[in-house]
Design a protein around this motif. Sequence first.
Motif, short mmCIF file in Angstrom:
data_model
loop_
_atom_site.label_atom_id
_atom_site.label_comp_id
_atom_site.label_asym_id
_atom_site.label_seq_id
_atom_site.Cartn_x
_atom_site.Cartn_y
_atom_site.Cartn_z
N ARG A 38 -0.08 -5.74 -6.42
CA ARG A 38 -0.69 -6.05 -5.35
C ARG A 38 -1.29 -4.70 -4.12
O ARG A 38 -1.68 -4.85 -3.30
N GLY A 39 -0.94 -3.46 -5.15
CA GLY A 39 -1.97 -2.48 -4.66
C GLY A 39 -0.84 -1.36 -4.09
O GLY A 39 -1.44 -0.15 -3.57
N MET A 40 0.47 -1.47 -4.15
CA MET A 40 1.26 -0.14 -3.82
C MET A 40 1.55 0.87 -5.15
O MET A 40 2.73 0.82 -5.64
N MET A 41 0.34 1.74 -5.38
CA MET A 41 0.09 2.37 -6.03
C MET A 41 -1.01 3.49 -5.90
O MET A 41 -1.93 3.30 -5.18
N SER A 42 -0.68 4.86 -6.26
CA SER A 42 -1.52 5.81 -5.90
C SER A 42 -1.41 6.87 -6.92
O SER A 42 -0.85 6.55 -7.95
N GLN A 43 -2.21 7.86 -6.57
CA GLN A 43 -2.06 9.21 -7.32
C GLN A 43 -2.19 10.48 -6.68
O GLN A 43 -3.05 10.47 -5.64
N GLU A 44 -1.92 11.50 -7.11
CA GLU A 44 -1.83 12.67 -6.70
C GLU A 44 -2.57 13.42 -7.70
O GLU A 44 -2.62 13.12 -9.00
N GLN A 45 -3.66 14.51 -7.21
CA GLN A 45 -4.27 15.40 -8.15
C GLN A 45 -3.91 16.76 -8.00
O GLN A 45 -4.25 17.32 -7.21
N ILE A 46 -3.43 17.33 -9.36
CA ILE A 46 -3.13 18.72 -9.37
C ILE A 46 -4.54 19.69 -9.93
O ILE A 46 -4.86 19.16 -11.20
N LEU A 47 -4.79 20.46 -9.29
CA LEU A 47 -6.00 21.30 -9.56
C LEU A 47 -5.78 23.04 -9.64
O LEU A 47 -4.99 23.48 -8.97
N ASP A 48 -6.37 23.45 -10.90
CA ASP A 48 -6.30 24.83 -10.86
C ASP A 48 -6.77 25.36 -9.85
O ASP A 48 -6.13 26.51 -9.43
N ASP A 49 -7.90 25.31 -9.45
CA ASP A 49 -8.69 26.02 -8.36
C ASP A 49 -8.74 25.16 -6.90
O ASP A 49 -9.68 25.44 -6.06
N SER B 261 0.74 -1.20 -0.10
CA SER B 261 -0.09 -0.15 -0.05
C SER B 261 0.83 1.30 0.05
O SER B 261 2.18 1.24 0.27
N ILE B 262 0.39 2.37 0.03
CA ILE B 262 0.80 3.88 0.02
C ILE B 262 0.03 4.62 0.84
O ILE B 262 -1.27 4.49 0.84
N ASN B 263 0.43 4.75 2.00
CA ASN B 263 -0.08 5.42 3.26
C ASN B 263 -1.26 4.55 3.98
O ASN B 263 -2.48 5.11 4.10
N GLY B 264 -1.10 3.26 4.00
CA GLY B 264 -2.00 2.26 4.32
C GLY B 264 -3.27 1.99 3.37
O GLY B 264 -4.07 1.28 3.98
N LYS B 265 -3.10 2.55 2.34
CA LYS B 265 -4.48 2.42 1.29
C LYS B 265 -3.75 1.61 -0.06
O LYS B 265 -2.72 1.96 -0.68
N GLN B 266 -4.52 0.60 -0.62
CA GLN B 266 -4.25 -0.07 -1.59
C GLN B 266 -4.95 0.91 -2.62
O GLN B 266 -5.56 1.64 -2.59
N PHE B 267 -4.38 0.66 -4.02
CA PHE B 267 -4.79 1.54 -5.20
C PHE B 267 -6.42 1.39 -5.33
O PHE B 267 -6.70 0.32 -5.25
N THR B 268 -6.90 2.61 -5.57
CA THR B 268 -8.32 2.82 -5.82
C THR B 268 -8.65 3.73 -6.87
O THR B 268 -7.97 4.86 -6.85
N LYS B 269 -9.11 3.27 -8.06
CA LYS B 269 -9.11 4.15 -9.14
C LYS B 269 -9.46 5.53 -9.04
O LYS B 269 -8.67 6.42 -9.66
N HIS B 270 -10.32 5.97 -8.28
CA HIS B 270 -10.73 7.23 -8.15
C HIS B 270 -10.51 7.98 -6.91
O HIS B 270 -11.10 8.99 -6.42
N GLU B 271 -9.33 7.34 -6.19
CA GLU B 271 -8.75 8.05 -5.18
C GLU B 271 -7.30 8.55 -5.30
O GLU B 271 -6.71 7.97 -5.91
N ALA B 272 -7.17 9.79 -4.55
CA ALA B 272 -5.91 10.34 -4.73
C ALA B 272 -5.31 10.57 -3.36
O ALA B 272 -6.09 10.96 -2.60
N VAL B 273 -4.11 10.23 -3.15
CA VAL B 273 -3.61 10.18 -1.80
C VAL B 273 -3.42 11.68 -1.34
O VAL B 273 -3.44 11.77 -0.09
N HIS B 274 -2.77 12.57 -2.41
CA HIS B 274 -2.88 13.86 -1.99
C HIS B 274 -3.24 14.59 -3.05
O HIS B 274 -3.55 14.43 -4.21
N THR B 275 -3.73 16.16 -2.86
CA THR B 275 -4.21 17.00 -3.60
C THR B 275 -3.21 18.08 -3.66
O THR B 275 -2.92 18.66 -2.64
N ILE B 276 -3.09 18.95 -4.93
CA ILE B 276 -2.09 19.92 -4.73
C ILE B 276 -2.75 21.08 -5.74
O ILE B 276 -3.41 20.86 -6.71
N LYS B 277 -2.51 22.14 -5.19
CA LYS B 277 -2.97 23.58 -5.95
C LYS B 277 -2.00 23.75 -7.15
O LYS B 277 -0.75 23.74 -6.92
N PHE B 278 -2.45 23.95 -8.14
CA PHE B 278 -1.49 24.17 -9.40
C PHE B 278 -0.69 25.48 -9.10
O PHE B 278 -1.07 26.49 -8.64
#
Length: 324
Positions: free
Chosen positions: A298-309, A197-214
């Motif tokens: 086995r789930g050690m994958m995640s994503q961050e999301q960068i958002l304009d606003d 896992s990453i941060n205790g969570k296995q990969f979930t398609k529509h979830e981001a471990v962190h979000t970021i302001k552009f």
Amino acid sequence: PREVSNAVETILFVQDFRISTLNDVSRDSFTDNNRDAYFHIETKDSTLDQFLLVNGQYRPYLTVKPGQWNRFRVVYAGWANSAQNLNLMIGGVCETYLLAKDGIYIHDYPRRLDVFPIPAAGRADIMVRCREGTFNVTAYNNNVLLTIKSEGQRVVSGGPTRGFEWNFPPYLQDVRQEPVADNCSCNTILSCGGGCSINGKQFTKHEAVHTIKFGQVVERKLTGIQAHPYHQHVYPFQLVEGFDQADTTATHGGYFLNGDWHDNIRAPNQDTATIKYIANVHNGKVMLHCHRLEHEDRGMMSQEQILDDGECKCEAFEMHPPEL
């Protein structure tokens, strides 16, 4: 530098195979006792189970000229031993200097090194100049990778050039001293305890471990990189803490140094590191995962999301809009 622009370039694409495991996978991929013919390997030597290939060849020969500058572009497409770094060593009487990692020039070229601990899916550009002779290039624990023949008329060459300053694009400017906004400094923990896992969570398609302001400077405190090659898509990252030049153990003899840029890192002698980058070119998803593919699967994958606003959040686990 003149020696870089005039160097003879050679791509070394390194693959690590374990036949028994690969053939099991090729068989299990099909039903009715069929198999994947493309990935099924048969050898004349039945005792040869694990081996390395360079550009699809087993222990090839490479001919160079004495005194000639060569630029080895090494890609380590590790598989069977992806838990290990390549630990490339060029024998004989050769000068070897690190030029770039993951396609990005280092700030302090020429960096003289004897061992190049390239992680799985990592790349390194190495400047090489040899005297006359025949000698081996080895990997891991002195396993022969290829043989260099340095022969012919000696080339008179200068260098290496010292004090050269690269012209880096805006997204690769030094961010080590740049301030980080609230909630833009987050922990990213890679672990296979009780499931990968990453941060205790296995990969979930529509979830981001962190979000970021552009446009924000992003800081991540990585844990688990001693065992797991951390790979980040889209934005390369700069090493900020964990690899002081004086600590030759953590830096693996100077290969990993604060200030270097990577998009993939596994540090055999250092489990934690702080990295930074500025998210000012692309918005949307940034995939991150372990490059030991059995761990990623086995789930050690995640994503961050960068958002304009959007805003920086360390424990987001939600994407906006959710269909992204």
